[in-house]
Design a protein around this motif. Structure first.
Motif, PDB file in Angstrom:
ATOM      1  N   PRO A   1      21.926  -6.633 116.738  1.00 25.86           N
ATOM      2  CA  PRO A   1      21.611  -7.783 115.876  1.00 25.86           C
ATOM      3  C   PRO A   1      22.834  -8.397 115.196  1.00 25.86           C
ATOM      4  N   VAL A   2      23.923  -7.633 115.140  1.00 31.03           N
ATOM      5  CA  VAL A   2      25.163  -8.122 114.514  1.00 31.03           C
ATOM      6  C   VAL A   2      26.277  -8.052 115.548  1.00 31.03           C
ATOM      7  N   VAL A   3      27.084  -9.095 115.575  1.00 30.25           N
ATOM      8  CA  VAL A   3      28.193  -9.185 116.522  1.00 30.25           C
ATOM      9  C   VAL A   3      29.507  -9.258 115.747  1.00 30.25           C
ATOM     10  N   LEU A   4      30.511  -8.541 116.238  1.00 30.11           N
ATOM     11  CA  LEU A   4      31.863  -8.654 115.702  1.00 30.11           C
ATOM     12  C   LEU A   4      32.712  -9.376 116.741  1.00 30.11           C
ATOM     13  N   ILE A   5      33.178 -10.564 116.397  1.00 26.61           N
ATOM     14  CA  ILE A   5      34.108 -11.304 117.246  1.00 26.61           C
ATOM     15  C   ILE A   5      35.506 -10.811 116.907  1.00 26.61           C
ATOM     16  N   MET A   6      36.256 -10.401 117.928  1.00 30.03           N
ATOM     17  CA  MET A   6      37.537  -9.734 117.668  1.00 30.03           C
ATOM     18  C   MET A   6      38.565 -10.124 118.726  1.00 30.03           C
ATOM     19  N   ASN A   7      39.726 -10.559 118.300  1.00 33.72           N
ATOM     20  CA  ASN A   7      40.821 -10.866 119.220  1.00 33.72           C
ATOM     21  C   ASN A   7      41.446  -9.576 119.753  1.00 33.72           C
ATOM     22  N   PRO A   8      42.007  -9.610 120.956  1.00 37.66           N
ATOM     23  CA  PRO A   8      42.667  -8.405 121.475  1.00 37.66           C
ATOM     24  C   PRO A   8      43.923  -8.011 120.704  1.00 37.66           C
ATOM     25  N   ASP A   9      44.514  -8.941 119.938  1.00 38.31           N
ATOM     26  CA  ASP A   9      45.692  -8.590 119.140  1.00 38.31           C
ATOM     27  C   ASP A   9      45.333  -8.195 117.712  1.00 38.31           C
ATOM     28  N   VAL A  10      44.071  -7.808 117.516  1.00 38.09           N
ATOM     29  CA  VAL A  10      43.604  -7.265 116.233  1.00 38.09           C
ATOM     30  C   VAL A  10      43.520  -5.754 116.354  1.00 38.09           C
ATOM     31  N   ARG A  11      43.848  -5.077 115.266  1.00 35.75           N
ATOM     32  CA  ARG A  11      43.716  -3.615 115.203  1.00 35.75           C
ATOM     33  C   ARG A  11      42.914  -3.250 113.952  1.00 35.75           C
ATOM     34  N   LEU A  12      41.950  -2.363 114.123  1.00 35.17           N
ATOM     35  CA  LEU A  12      41.315  -1.780 112.941  1.00 35.17           C
ATOM     36  C   LEU A  12      42.264  -0.736 112.370  1.00 35.17           C
ATOM     37  N   ILE A  13      42.320  -0.675 111.048  1.00 37.32           N
ATOM     38  CA  ILE A  13      43.215   0.275 110.388  1.00 37.32           C
ATOM     39  C   ILE A  13      42.476   1.159 109.393  1.00 37.32           C
ATOM     40  N   GLU A  14      41.148   1.013 109.372  1.00 38.36           N
ATOM     41  CA  GLU A  14      40.311   1.812 108.471  1.00 38.36           C
ATOM     42  C   GLU A  14      38.856   1.625 108.897  1.00 38.36           C
ATOM     43  N   PRO A  15      37.945   2.446 108.425  1.00 39.56           N
ATOM     44  CA  PRO A  15      36.523   2.260 108.760  1.00 39.56           C
ATOM     45  C   PRO A  15      35.972   0.988 108.103  1.00 39.56           C
ATOM     46  N   VAL A  16      35.278   0.155 108.873  1.00 39.00           N
ATOM     47  CA  VAL A  16      34.725  -1.096 108.330  1.00 39.00           C
ATOM     48  C   VAL A  16      33.281  -1.338 108.769  1.00 39.00           C
ATOM     49  N   PHE A  17      32.838  -0.703 109.831  1.00 38.89           N
ATOM     50  CA  PHE A  17      31.553  -1.053 110.437  1.00 38.89           C
ATOM     51  C   PHE A  17      30.364  -0.777 109.516  1.00 38.89           C
ATOM     52  N   LYS A  18      30.307   0.407 108.942  1.00 39.24           N
ATOM     53  CA  LYS A  18      29.127   0.794 108.160  1.00 39.24           C
ATOM     54  C   LYS A  18      28.922  -0.122 106.962  1.00 39.24           C
TER      55      LYS A  18
ATOM     56  N   GLN B   1      42.607  -9.979 106.075  1.00 36.11           N
ATOM     57  CA  GLN B   1      43.552  -9.883 107.191  1.00 36.11           C
ATOM     58  C   GLN B   1      44.917  -9.429 106.679  1.00 36.11           C
ATOM     59  N   MET B   2      45.523  -8.497 107.420  1.00 43.62           N
ATOM     60  CA  MET B   2      46.833  -7.957 107.075  1.00 43.62           C
ATOM     61  C   MET B   2      47.825  -8.248 108.199  1.00 43.62           C
ATOM     62  N   LEU B   3      49.102  -8.425 107.828  1.00 46.27           N
ATOM     63  CA  LEU B   3      50.173  -8.581 108.808  1.00 46.27           C
ATOM     64  C   LEU B   3      50.807  -7.233 109.141  1.00 46.27           C
TER      65      LEU B   3
ATOM     66  N   LEU C   1      29.812 -13.804 103.182  1.00 45.76           N
ATOM     67  CA  LEU C   1      30.383 -12.832 102.256  1.00 45.76           C
ATOM     68  C   LEU C   1      31.770 -12.395 102.695  1.00 45.76           C
ATOM     69  N   TYR C   2      32.675 -12.333 101.732  1.00 44.40           N
ATOM     70  CA  TYR C   2      34.039 -11.846 101.969  1.00 44.40           C
ATOM     71  C   TYR C   2      34.225 -10.530 101.235  1.00 44.40           C
ATOM     72  N   ASN C   3      34.693  -9.520 101.953  1.00 46.27           N
ATOM     73  CA  ASN C   3      34.941  -8.210 101.337  1.00 46.27           C
ATOM     74  C   ASN C   3      36.434  -7.892 101.426  1.00 46.27           C
ATOM     75  N   PRO C   4      37.178  -8.087 100.336  1.00 44.56           N
ATOM     76  CA  PRO C   4      38.623  -7.823 100.362  1.00 44.56           C
ATOM     77  C   PRO C   4      38.974  -6.340 100.383  1.00 44.56           C
ATOM     78  N   GLN C   5      37.966  -5.488 100.255  1.00 41.89           N
ATOM     79  CA  GLN C   5      38.219  -4.052 100.308  1.00 41.89           C
ATOM     80  C   GLN C   5      38.276  -3.532 101.739  1.00 41.89           C
ATOM     81  N   LEU C   6      37.862  -4.356 102.685  1.00 40.92           N
ATOM     82  CA  LEU C   6      37.938  -3.994 104.096  1.00 40.92           C
ATOM     83  C   LEU C   6      39.085  -4.768 104.738  1.00 40.92           C
ATOM     84  N   HIS C   7      39.916  -4.062 105.487  1.00 40.63           N
ATOM     85  CA  HIS C   7      41.120  -4.678 106.039  1.00 40.63           C
ATOM     86  C   HIS C   7      41.192  -4.510 107.552  1.00 40.63           C
ATOM     87  N   TYR C   8      41.836  -5.483 108.183  1.00 35.41           N
ATOM     88  CA  TYR C   8      42.180  -5.362 109.604  1.00 35.41           C
ATOM     89  C   TYR C   8      43.574  -5.947 109.803  1.00 35.41           C
TER      90      TYR C   8
END
Length: 301
Positions: A87-104, A123-125, A210-217
């Motif tokens: 029911p939920v989709v995450l659109i993600m570029n191949p040059d994106v990296r997860l750096i912490e748990p965000v899904f739950k 978003q982080m550099l 909704l924007y959650n600044p506590q979750l980073h990628y």
């Protein structure tokens, strides 16, 4: 039952896709059997080899779709979304990296608020350096105000959903709502999709974002060189979108000129203080010429 479908569109992305998927697996905080991973390749040079490697690494844990043409970023994503079962989709570029748990955390937000349409993260550099592109103001906002709000909002994590859209490199969206607005506009080959999705979501009444600044990628753009072709393409997409939506095209171009004025002043100061070289400054000067050329086409009689 799948709770989340991750869609990644690739185009000659062999240098990115393996680490991208590895980060998803590493940082997934939901059971992997609740996660659906869909890779759509837009007719790359080495699609067959890349898919063979992915199958050998992940087997049936990954869905691979081979596009027979490069129909653009939106068209490729639409192929993946139509295949998705969550029911939920995450659109993600191949040059994106997860750096912490965000899904739950994101999925809990969608499940708790059935009116939530889009969910964005910070978003982080790098692990310690934040980007100025977690979200941006719409084209229709006054260029001076647009520049200030985008900079201020990203720096201080102040997101105004009425006027701001998330970076298209990584965002969650409720599939049912996205389908109701027609998914990605496939006439947009690349760039500017975020503005268009934001506009159509709000027009349809799906205004809760909704924007959650506590979750980073991490988005691997820090080493990119200033690129006039990219900036010009963004401008042309803004012009075409303004035409399509019935906006005043001249105002859209003027807003970009105002934005350029502020950025030029800031860049000149940074160069004067010795904090930056002249590459970005020179790009902004050249881009200003492109903006003025387009403005001439839409000058009032």
């Amino acid at each position: 039952m799948k709770r989340l479908s991750v869609i990644i569109v690739t185009y000659n992305s062999e240098n990115d896709i393996y680490d991208c998927i590895s980060s998803i697996k590493q940082w997934s905080d939901i059971p992997l059997d609740e996660l659906e991973l869909i890779i759509v390749d837009n007719n790359s040079r080495n699609t067959d080899y890349m898919f063979e490697q992915l199958l050998s690494l992940y087997g049936s844990d990954i869905v691979l779709i081979k596009n027979t043409r490069n129909g653009g970023y939106g068209q490729g994503n639409n192929m993946g979304i139509r295949k998705a079962t969550a029911p939920v989709v995450l659109i993600m570029n191949p040059d994106v990296r997860l750096i912490e748990p965000v899904f739950k955390t994101a999925l809990d937000a969608f499940e708790e608020n059935k009116a939530l349409s889009i969910y964005g993260m910070k978003q982080m550099l790098s692990a310690t350096e934040q980007s100025n592109n977690s979200f941006s103001c719409a084209y229709t906002v006054n260029g001076y105000l647009q520049t200030f709000l985008t900079s201020f909002g990203n720096h201080y994590d102040k997101y105004f959903p009425k006027f701001m859209h998330f970076s298209g490199s990584c965002f969650f969206v409720r599939k049912e709502m996205f389908e109701q607005i027609g998914l990605f506009d496939e006439t947009i080959f690349m760039y500017g999709e975020e503005e268009d999705i934001h506009y159509r979501m709000r027009k349809k009444g799906f205004t809760q974002m909704l924007y959650n600044p506590q979750l980073h990628y991490l988005h691997l753009t820090k080493e990119r060189e200033p690129n006039l072709a990219y900036e010009t393409k963004i401008l042309d997409v803004a012009i075409e979108q303004s035409k399509k939506k019935g906006y005043n095209v001249r105002n859209t171009i003027m807003n970009r000129l105002r934005n350029n004025t502020i950025l030029l002043l800031r860049e000149k100061m940074l160069v004067f203080l010795g904090k930056k070289d002249k590459r970005q400054l020179n790009l902004l000067k050249e881009f200003r010429k492109e903006i003025k050329q387009r403005l001439k086409r839409y000058n009032k009689p």
